[in-house]
Write a protein that holds these residues in place. Structure first.
Motif, PDB file in Angstrom:
ATOM      1  N   VAL A   1       0.707  -1.147   0.154  1.00  0.00           N
ATOM      2  CA  VAL A   1      -0.118  -0.169  -0.104  1.00  0.00           C
ATOM      3  C   VAL A   1       0.802   1.353   0.022  1.00  0.00           C
ATOM      4  O   VAL A   1       0.758   2.221  -0.822  1.00  0.00           O
ATOM      5  N   LEU A   2       1.727   1.157   0.776  1.00  0.00           N
ATOM      6  CA  LEU A   2       2.589   2.595   1.043  1.00  0.00           C
ATOM      7  C   LEU A   2       3.415   2.850  -0.238  1.00  0.00           C
ATOM      8  O   LEU A   2       3.560   3.830  -0.767  1.00  0.00           O
ATOM      9  N   LEU A   3       4.186   1.857  -0.956  1.00  0.00           N
ATOM     10  CA  LEU A   3       4.877   2.235  -1.991  1.00  0.00           C
ATOM     11  C   LEU A   3       4.206   3.049  -3.117  1.00  0.00           C
ATOM     12  O   LEU A   3       4.489   3.942  -3.684  1.00  0.00           O
ATOM     13  N   PRO A   4       3.180   2.091  -3.798  1.00  0.00           N
ATOM     14  CA  PRO A   4       2.175   2.614  -4.725  1.00  0.00           C
ATOM     15  C   PRO A   4       1.764   4.082  -4.171  1.00  0.00           C
ATOM     16  O   PRO A   4       1.475   5.011  -5.203  1.00  0.00           O
ATOM     17  N   ALA A   5       1.336   4.112  -3.120  1.00  0.00           N
ATOM     18  CA  ALA A   5       0.845   5.345  -2.769  1.00  0.00           C
ATOM     19  C   ALA A   5       1.796   6.653  -2.827  1.00  0.00           C
ATOM     20  O   ALA A   5       1.226   7.593  -3.170  1.00  0.00           O
ATOM     21  N   MET A   6       2.970   6.254  -2.369  1.00  0.00           N
ATOM     22  CA  MET A   6       4.025   7.312  -2.578  1.00  0.00           C
ATOM     23  C   MET A   6       4.006   7.680  -3.946  1.00  0.00           C
ATOM     24  O   MET A   6       4.351   8.777  -4.431  1.00  0.00           O
ATOM     25  N   VAL A   7       4.106   6.761  -5.190  1.00  0.00           N
ATOM     26  CA  VAL A   7       4.241   7.246  -6.394  1.00  0.00           C
ATOM     27  C   VAL A   7       2.999   7.808  -7.038  1.00  0.00           C
ATOM     28  O   VAL A   7       3.033   8.911  -7.569  1.00  0.00           O
ATOM     29  N   LEU A   8       1.921   7.548  -6.235  1.00  0.00           N
ATOM     30  CA  LEU A   8       0.584   8.171  -6.665  1.00  0.00           C
ATOM     31  C   LEU A   8       0.473   9.563  -6.201  1.00  0.00           C
ATOM     32  O   LEU A   8       0.346  10.581  -7.119  1.00  0.00           O
ATOM     33  N   VAL A   9       1.125   9.963  -5.125  1.00  0.00           N
ATOM     34  CA  VAL A   9       1.291  11.329  -4.434  1.00  0.00           C
ATOM     35  C   VAL A   9       2.007  12.008  -5.180  1.00  0.00           C
ATOM     36  O   VAL A   9       2.006  13.288  -5.533  1.00  0.00           O
ATOM     37  N   LEU A  10       3.448  11.635  -5.496  1.00  0.00           N
ATOM     38  CA  LEU A  10       4.430  12.271  -6.316  1.00  0.00           C
ATOM     39  C   LEU A  10       3.772  12.572  -7.631  1.00  0.00           C
ATOM     40  O   LEU A  10       3.784  13.673  -8.073  1.00  0.00           O
ATOM     41  N   VAL A  11       3.050  11.636  -8.247  1.00  0.00           N
ATOM     42  CA  VAL A  11       2.395  11.989  -9.818  1.00  0.00           C
ATOM     43  C   VAL A  11       1.333  13.102  -9.669  1.00  0.00           C
ATOM     44  O   VAL A  11       1.200  14.001 -10.526  1.00  0.00           O
ATOM     45  N   ALA A  12       0.681  12.818  -8.790  1.00  0.00           N
ATOM     46  CA  ALA A  12      -0.526  13.723  -8.395  1.00  0.00           C
ATOM     47  C   ALA A  12       0.035  15.219  -8.126  1.00  0.00           C
ATOM     48  O   ALA A  12      -0.754  16.137  -8.646  1.00  0.00           O
ATOM     49  N   ASN A  13       1.202  15.583  -7.546  1.00  0.00           N
ATOM     50  CA  ASN A  13       1.736  16.714  -7.311  1.00  0.00           C
ATOM     51  C   ASN A  13       2.234  17.301  -8.480  1.00  0.00           C
ATOM     52  O   ASN A  13       2.490  18.488  -8.558  1.00  0.00           O
ATOM     53  N   LEU A  14       2.600  16.785  -9.442  1.00  0.00           N
ATOM     54  CA  LEU A  14       3.062  16.945 -10.634  1.00  0.00           C
ATOM     55  C   LEU A  14       1.961  17.604 -11.643  1.00  0.00           C
ATOM     56  O   LEU A  14       2.075  18.534 -12.195  1.00  0.00           O
ATOM     57  N   VAL A  15       0.831  16.951 -11.503  1.00  0.00           N
ATOM     58  CA  VAL A  15      -0.470  17.406 -12.240  1.00  0.00           C
ATOM     59  C   VAL A  15      -1.116  18.612 -11.366  1.00  0.00           C
ATOM     60  O   VAL A  15      -1.331  19.536 -11.867  1.00  0.00           O
ATOM     61  N   TYR A  16      -1.367  18.351 -10.087  1.00  0.00           N
ATOM     62  CA  TYR A  16      -2.228  19.254  -9.237  1.00  0.00           C
ATOM     63  C   TYR A  16      -1.120  20.008  -8.431  1.00  0.00           C
ATOM     64  O   TYR A  16      -0.209  19.558  -7.713  1.00  0.00           O
ATOM     65  N   PRO A  17      -1.120  21.358  -8.381  1.00  0.00           N
ATOM     66  CA  PRO A  17      -0.182  22.286  -7.947  1.00  0.00           C
ATOM     67  C   PRO A  17      -0.440  22.444  -6.254  1.00  0.00           C
ATOM     68  O   PRO A  17       0.337  23.357  -5.701  1.00  0.00           O
ATOM     69  N   ASP A  18      -1.039  21.708  -5.426  1.00  0.00           N
ATOM     70  CA  ASP A  18      -1.452  22.188  -4.126  1.00  0.00           C
ATOM     71  C   ASP A  18      -1.165  20.709  -3.323  1.00  0.00           C
ATOM     72  O   ASP A  18      -2.063  19.727  -3.773  1.00  0.00           O
TER      73      ASP A  18
END
Length: 197
Positions: free
Chosen positions: A85-102
């Motif tokens: 759960v943790l590692l895919p979630a970290m990747v998801l959060v990083l990608v989301a922060n590339l797309v969403y600026p907050d």
């Protein structure tokens, strides 16, 4: 209503993951846990809706809340903070922060570094006080919250964990050598940060 349905799904995943990953659990949750997870998910979704309204941000933070709630349940029941759960979630959060600026990639990375920097030395200095999963979760919470919100998230988590541990020790339910799961409190701090914005 969506929160109740998603809560039911989280219950199924919470039953499946420990059994699949390390052969833990009997594959069935208690009716009380099922009801609590479904109710908590519904309340989280309602609070996030009220805070953010219908928006891409709402969808993203609802997903983050589900991840944190799943980690809370699995660690509370099985003493396990799953990398699955943790590692895919970290990747998801990083990608989301590339797309969403907050909070943005820079603030997210700084928040993750703060979470890691605060918890890793504790885990190394006091073996058994907290595990690698707790350190990774603090990092994930930092990535989700970003800087400076990570400070509030970790402060809430540490405070709730400390108060609960003190209460358990004072009442004699636990002693100083007893295991007290820490990830649920970090997850609560992360959820508080998501709700606070």
């Amino acid at each position: 209503l969506l929160g109740l349905a998603v809560g039911a799904f989280l219950n199924m995943v919470g039953d499946y993951l420990p059994k699949r990953l390390v052969g833990m659990g009997d594959g069935a949750s208690t009716p009380l846990r099922k009801a609590m997870v479904e109710l908590a998910t519904a309340i989280l979704f309602a609070c996030l809706w009220r805070r953010y309204g219908p928006s891409p941000r709402l969808a993203l933070l609802s997903l983050y809340a589900c991840i944190l709630l799943l980690i809370l349940v699995v660690d509370l029941e099985h003493r396990l903070v799953p990398n699955a759960v943790l590692l895919p979630a970290m990747v998801l959060v990083l990608v989301a922060n590339l797309v969403y600026p907050d909070p943005g990639l820079g603030n997210a990375l700084l928040g993750g570094a703060i979470g890691f920097g605060l918890f890793c030395p504790v885990a190394l200095a006091w073996r058994g006080a907290m595990g690698a999963g707790d350190v990774k979760l603090a990092t994930l919470v930092g990535l989700m919250a970003g800087f400076p919100q990570v400070i509030a998230a970790l402060t809430v988590g540490i405070s709730i964990g400390g108060l609960v541990a003190l209460l358990l020790l004072l009442t004699g339910i636990k002693d100083r050598r007893s295991y007290i799961p820490y990830a649920p409190f970090l997850a609560m701090g992360g959820m508080a940060a998501l709700l606070r914005g």
